[in-house]
Design a protein around this motif. Structure first.
Motif, PDB file in Angstrom:
ATOM      1  N   LEU A  16       4.677  32.073  -0.181  1.00 32.75           N
ATOM      2  CA  LEU A  16       4.537  31.376  -1.457  1.00 32.75           C
ATOM      3  C   LEU A  16       5.646  30.340  -1.628  1.00 32.75           C
ATOM      4  O   LEU A  16       5.400  29.225  -2.104  1.00 32.75           O
ATOM      5  CB  LEU A  16       4.542  32.377  -2.614  1.00 32.75           C
ATOM      6  N   ILE A  17       6.847  30.683  -1.231  1.00 32.88           N
ATOM      7  CA  ILE A  17       7.960  29.736  -1.300  1.00 32.88           C
ATOM      8  C   ILE A  17       7.693  28.546  -0.378  1.00 32.88           C
ATOM      9  O   ILE A  17       7.908  27.399  -0.767  1.00 32.88           O
ATOM     10  CB  ILE A  17       9.297  30.442  -0.980  1.00 32.88           C
ATOM     11  N   ASP A  18       7.216  28.820   0.840  1.00 28.00           N
ATOM     12  CA  ASP A  18       6.863  27.727   1.759  1.00 28.00           C
ATOM     13  C   ASP A  18       5.816  26.805   1.128  1.00 28.00           C
ATOM     14  O   ASP A  18       5.923  25.579   1.213  1.00 28.00           O
ATOM     15  CB  ASP A  18       6.312  28.277   3.079  1.00 28.00           C
ATOM     16  N   GLN A  19       4.814  27.409   0.493  1.00 27.67           N
ATOM     17  CA  GLN A  19       3.763  26.615  -0.140  1.00 27.67           C
ATOM     18  C   GLN A  19       4.311  25.790  -1.301  1.00 27.67           C
ATOM     19  O   GLN A  19       3.939  24.630  -1.481  1.00 27.67           O
ATOM     20  CB  GLN A  19       2.627  27.523  -0.630  1.00 27.67           C
ATOM     21  N   ASP A  20       5.197  26.387  -2.090  1.00 24.17           N
ATOM     22  CA  ASP A  20       5.803  25.651  -3.207  1.00 24.17           C
ATOM     23  C   ASP A  20       6.622  24.470  -2.709  1.00 24.17           C
ATOM     24  O   ASP A  20       6.549  23.375  -3.266  1.00 24.17           O
ATOM     25  CB  ASP A  20       6.687  26.575  -4.041  1.00 24.17           C
ATOM     26  N   ILE A  21       7.422  24.686  -1.684  1.00 15.34           N
ATOM     27  CA  ILE A  21       8.250  23.615  -1.133  1.00 15.34           C
ATOM     28  C   ILE A  21       7.367  22.497  -0.590  1.00 15.34           C
ATOM     29  O   ILE A  21       7.610  21.311  -0.847  1.00 15.34           O
ATOM     30  CB  ILE A  21       9.213  24.154  -0.053  1.00 15.34           C
ATOM     31  N   ALA A  22       6.308  22.869   0.123  1.00 16.90           N
ATOM     32  CA  ALA A  22       5.393  21.860   0.670  1.00 16.90           C
ATOM     33  C   ALA A  22       4.687  21.104  -0.452  1.00 16.90           C
ATOM     34  O   ALA A  22       4.557  19.872  -0.399  1.00 16.90           O
ATOM     35  CB  ALA A  22       4.368  22.526   1.593  1.00 16.90           C
ATOM     36  N   HIS A  23       4.257  21.818  -1.477  1.00 17.32           N
ATOM     37  CA  HIS A  23       3.583  21.178  -2.605  1.00 17.32           C
ATOM     38  C   HIS A  23       4.520  20.197  -3.312  1.00 17.32           C
ATOM     39  O   HIS A  23       4.142  19.055  -3.579  1.00 17.32           O
ATOM     40  CB  HIS A  23       3.089  22.239  -3.591  1.00 17.32           C
ATOM     41  N   ILE A  24       5.716  20.645  -3.602  1.00 19.09           N
ATOM     42  CA  ILE A  24       6.684  19.772  -4.276  1.00 19.09           C
ATOM     43  C   ILE A  24       6.973  18.553  -3.404  1.00 19.09           C
ATOM     44  O   ILE A  24       7.063  17.427  -3.900  1.00 19.09           O
ATOM     45  CB  ILE A  24       7.971  20.549  -4.638  1.00 19.09           C
ATOM     46  N   ARG A  49      12.266  23.105 -11.066  1.00 18.04           N
ATOM     47  CA  ARG A  49      11.374  23.824 -10.144  1.00 18.04           C
ATOM     48  C   ARG A  49      12.114  24.238  -8.880  1.00 18.04           C
ATOM     49  O   ARG A  49      11.969  25.361  -8.387  1.00 18.04           O
ATOM     50  CB  ARG A  49      10.189  22.933  -9.739  1.00 18.04           C
ATOM     51  N   LEU A  50      12.912  23.312  -8.344  1.00 19.54           N
ATOM     52  CA  LEU A  50      13.634  23.608  -7.108  1.00 19.54           C
ATOM     53  C   LEU A  50      14.717  24.659  -7.340  1.00 19.54           C
ATOM     54  O   LEU A  50      14.922  25.549  -6.493  1.00 19.54           O
ATOM     55  CB  LEU A  50      14.208  22.325  -6.515  1.00 19.54           C
ATOM     56  N   HIS A  58      15.867  34.567  -1.857  1.00 18.04           N
ATOM     57  CA  HIS A  58      15.216  35.048  -0.638  1.00 18.04           C
ATOM     58  C   HIS A  58      14.780  33.908   0.262  1.00 18.04           C
ATOM     59  O   HIS A  58      13.794  34.038   0.981  1.00 18.04           O
ATOM     60  CB  HIS A  58      13.995  35.899  -0.996  1.00 18.04           C
ATOM     61  N   LEU A  59      15.497  32.815   0.263  1.00 18.93           N
ATOM     62  CA  LEU A  59      15.086  31.661   1.059  1.00 18.93           C
ATOM     63  C   LEU A  59      15.684  31.731   2.460  1.00 18.93           C
ATOM     64  O   LEU A  59      16.850  32.115   2.633  1.00 18.93           O
ATOM     65  CB  LEU A  59      15.525  30.360   0.388  1.00 18.93           C
ATOM     66  N   SER A  60      14.860  31.354   3.415  1.00 18.93           N
ATOM     67  CA  SER A  60      15.341  31.266   4.797  1.00 18.93           C
ATOM     68  C   SER A  60      16.157  29.988   4.943  1.00 18.93           C
ATOM     69  O   SER A  60      16.183  29.141   4.042  1.00 18.93           O
ATOM     70  CB  SER A  60      14.154  31.234   5.758  1.00 18.93           C
ATOM     71  N   HIS A  61      16.781  29.846   6.090  1.00 22.50           N
ATOM     72  CA  HIS A  61      17.568  28.637   6.346  1.00 22.50           C
ATOM     73  C   HIS A  61      16.680  27.394   6.276  1.00 22.50           C
ATOM     74  O   HIS A  61      17.060  26.383   5.670  1.00 22.50           O
ATOM     75  CB  HIS A  61      18.250  28.727   7.714  1.00 22.50           C
ATOM     76  N   ALA A  62      15.500  27.453   6.867  1.00 26.41           N
ATOM     77  CA  ALA A  62      14.583  26.310   6.840  1.00 26.41           C
ATOM     78  C   ALA A  62      14.152  25.988   5.406  1.00 26.41           C
ATOM     79  O   ALA A  62      14.043  24.819   5.035  1.00 26.41           O
ATOM     80  CB  ALA A  62      13.365  26.599   7.705  1.00 26.41           C
ATOM     81  N   GLN A  63      13.905  27.026   4.606  1.00 28.33           N
ATOM     82  CA  GLN A  63      13.519  26.801   3.214  1.00 28.33           C
ATOM     83  C   GLN A  63      14.671  26.184   2.418  1.00 28.33           C
ATOM     84  O   GLN A  63      14.462  25.276   1.610  1.00 28.33           O
ATOM     85  CB  GLN A  63      13.061  28.106   2.568  1.00 28.33           C
ATOM     86  N   CYS A  65      16.980  24.288   3.606  1.00 24.19           N
ATOM     87  CA  CYS A  65      17.057  22.883   4.037  1.00 24.19           C
ATOM     88  C   CYS A  65      15.989  22.039   3.350  1.00 24.19           C
ATOM     89  O   CYS A  65      16.246  20.909   2.935  1.00 24.19           O
ATOM     90  CB  CYS A  65      16.930  22.777   5.557  1.00 24.19           C
ATOM     91  N   GLY A  66      14.782  22.590   3.213  1.00 28.10           N
ATOM     92  CA  GLY A  66      13.704  21.871   2.543  1.00 28.10           C
ATOM     93  C   GLY A  66      14.018  21.608   1.082  1.00 28.10           C
ATOM     94  O   GLY A  66      13.827  20.497   0.578  1.00 28.10           O
ATOM     95  N   VAL A  67      14.512  22.625   0.383  1.00 33.96           N
ATOM     96  CA  VAL A  67      14.870  22.463  -1.026  1.00 33.96           C
ATOM     97  C   VAL A  67      16.021  21.475  -1.159  1.00 33.96           C
ATOM     98  O   VAL A  67      16.001  20.599  -2.036  1.00 33.96           O
ATOM     99  CB  VAL A  67      15.227  23.831  -1.662  1.00 33.96           C
ATOM    100  N   ASP A  68      17.014  21.575  -0.288  1.00 31.34           N
ATOM    101  CA  ASP A  68      18.155  20.651  -0.331  1.00 31.34           C
ATOM    102  C   ASP A  68      17.693  19.208  -0.123  1.00 31.34           C
ATOM    103  O   ASP A  68      18.146  18.299  -0.822  1.00 31.34           O
ATOM    104  CB  ASP A  68      19.185  21.045   0.733  1.00 31.34           C
TER     105      ASP A  68
END
Length: 108
Positions: A16-24, A49-50, A58-63, A65-68
Protein backbone atom coordinates in the motif's frame (compact mmCIF):
# COMPACT_ATOMS: atom_id res chain seq x y z
CA UNK A 1 -9.90 11.53 4.21
CA UNK A 2 -7.14 9.97 6.25
CA UNK A 3 -6.10 6.35 5.91
CA UNK A 4 -4.72 4.27 8.74
CA UNK A 5 -1.92 2.02 7.60
CA UNK A 6 -1.04 0.48 10.97
CA UNK A 7 -3.77 -2.20 10.92
CA UNK A 8 -2.43 -4.02 7.86
CA UNK A 9 0.00 -6.92 7.76
CA UNK A 10 3.60 -6.08 6.93
CA UNK A 11 3.56 -7.09 3.28
CA UNK A 12 0.12 -5.52 2.66
CA UNK A 13 1.25 -2.34 4.32
CA UNK A 14 4.45 -2.21 2.26
CA UNK A 15 2.46 -2.75 -0.94
CA UNK A 16 0.00 0.00 0.00
CA UNK A 17 2.87 2.37 0.77
CA UNK A 18 4.47 1.53 -2.59
CA UNK A 19 1.16 2.26 -4.31
CA UNK A 20 0.75 5.56 -2.45
CA UNK A 21 4.27 6.68 -3.35
CA UNK A 22 3.72 5.74 -7.00
CA UNK A 23 0.35 7.49 -7.07
CA UNK A 24 1.72 10.67 -5.52
CA UNK A 25 4.63 10.55 -7.96
CA UNK A 26 2.19 10.44 -10.90
CA UNK A 27 -0.30 13.09 -9.84
CA UNK A 28 1.60 15.56 -7.65
CA UNK A 29 3.43 17.51 -10.37
CA UNK A 30 0.37 18.04 -12.63
CA UNK A 31 -1.64 18.97 -9.55
CA UNK A 32 0.95 21.52 -8.42
CA UNK A 33 1.20 23.10 -11.85
CA UNK A 34 -2.58 23.15 -12.14
CA UNK A 35 -4.00 25.64 -14.59
CA UNK A 36 -4.41 29.39 -14.89
CA UNK A 37 -6.20 29.36 -11.53
CA UNK A 38 -3.10 27.98 -9.80
CA UNK A 39 -2.38 24.60 -8.20
CA UNK A 40 -5.22 22.11 -7.99
CA UNK A 41 -3.84 20.88 -4.67
CA UNK A 42 -1.25 23.02 -2.83
CA UNK A 43 2.23 21.93 -1.77
CA UNK A 44 1.06 21.72 1.86
CA UNK A 45 -1.41 18.97 0.93
CA UNK A 46 1.27 16.86 -0.76
CA UNK A 47 3.77 17.47 2.02
CA UNK A 48 1.16 16.30 4.57
CA UNK A 49 0.46 13.14 2.55
CA UNK A 50 4.16 12.33 2.37
CA UNK A 51 4.73 12.99 6.08
CA UNK A 52 1.83 10.66 6.89
CA UNK A 53 3.69 7.94 5.02
CA UNK A 54 6.88 8.74 6.93
CA UNK A 55 4.97 8.61 10.22
CA UNK A 56 4.05 4.96 9.65
CA UNK A 57 7.64 4.09 10.56
CA UNK A 58 7.61 1.02 8.32
CA UNK A 59 9.25 2.34 5.17
CA UNK A 60 12.00 0.47 3.40
CA UNK A 61 15.11 2.24 2.19
CA UNK A 62 13.70 2.44 -1.35
CA UNK A 63 10.42 3.86 -0.03
CA UNK A 64 12.27 6.45 2.04
CA UNK A 65 14.22 7.47 -1.06
CA UNK A 66 10.97 7.79 -3.03
CA UNK A 67 9.32 9.97 -0.38
CA UNK A 68 12.48 12.08 -0.05
CA UNK A 69 12.58 12.61 -3.81
CA UNK A 70 8.96 13.77 -3.82
CA UNK A 71 9.58 16.14 -0.89
CA UNK A 72 12.52 17.61 -2.80
CA UNK A 73 10.25 18.14 -5.81
CA UNK A 74 7.85 20.10 -3.60
CA UNK A 75 10.76 22.19 -2.28
CA UNK A 76 11.89 22.87 -5.83
CA UNK A 77 8.37 23.84 -6.91
CA UNK A 78 8.09 26.30 -4.01
CA UNK A 79 11.56 27.75 -4.70
CA UNK A 80 10.64 28.43 -8.35
CA UNK A 81 7.10 29.79 -8.24
CA UNK A 82 5.01 29.64 -11.37
CA UNK A 83 4.17 32.91 -13.10
CA UNK A 84 1.00 34.57 -11.92
CA UNK A 85 -1.21 35.42 -14.85
CA UNK A 86 -2.71 38.87 -14.87
CA UNK A 87 -6.31 39.38 -15.80
CA UNK A 88 -6.96 38.42 -19.40
CA UNK A 89 -6.83 41.25 -21.88
CA UNK A 90 -10.20 42.46 -23.09
CA UNK A 91 -11.30 40.61 -26.20
CA UNK A 92 -11.45 43.87 -28.17
CA UNK A 93 -7.77 44.55 -27.49
CA UNK A 94 -6.79 41.42 -29.39
CA UNK A 95 -8.81 42.24 -32.51
CA UNK A 96 -7.22 44.13 -35.41
CA UNK A 97 -8.80 47.36 -36.56
CA UNK A 98 -11.55 46.71 -39.14
CA UNK A 99 -10.38 47.18 -42.72
CA UNK A 100 -13.10 49.66 -43.66
CA UNK A 101 -11.83 52.03 -40.91
CA UNK A 102 -8.21 51.67 -42.04
CA UNK A 103 -9.20 52.42 -45.67
CA UNK A 104 -11.31 55.44 -44.60
CA UNK A 105 -8.34 56.95 -42.70
CA UNK A 106 -6.22 56.90 -45.84
CA UNK A 107 -8.70 58.99 -47.84
CA UNK A 108 -8.94 61.81 -45.32
Amino acid sequence: MERTLTTLTGSSQAALIDQDIAHIGRVMRPSLHGDLGGPILPPAYWRKRLHQLLDTGHLSHAQLCGVDSLLLQIDQFEANPQPVWAEPAPAAAALPEPLHLVAADRHI
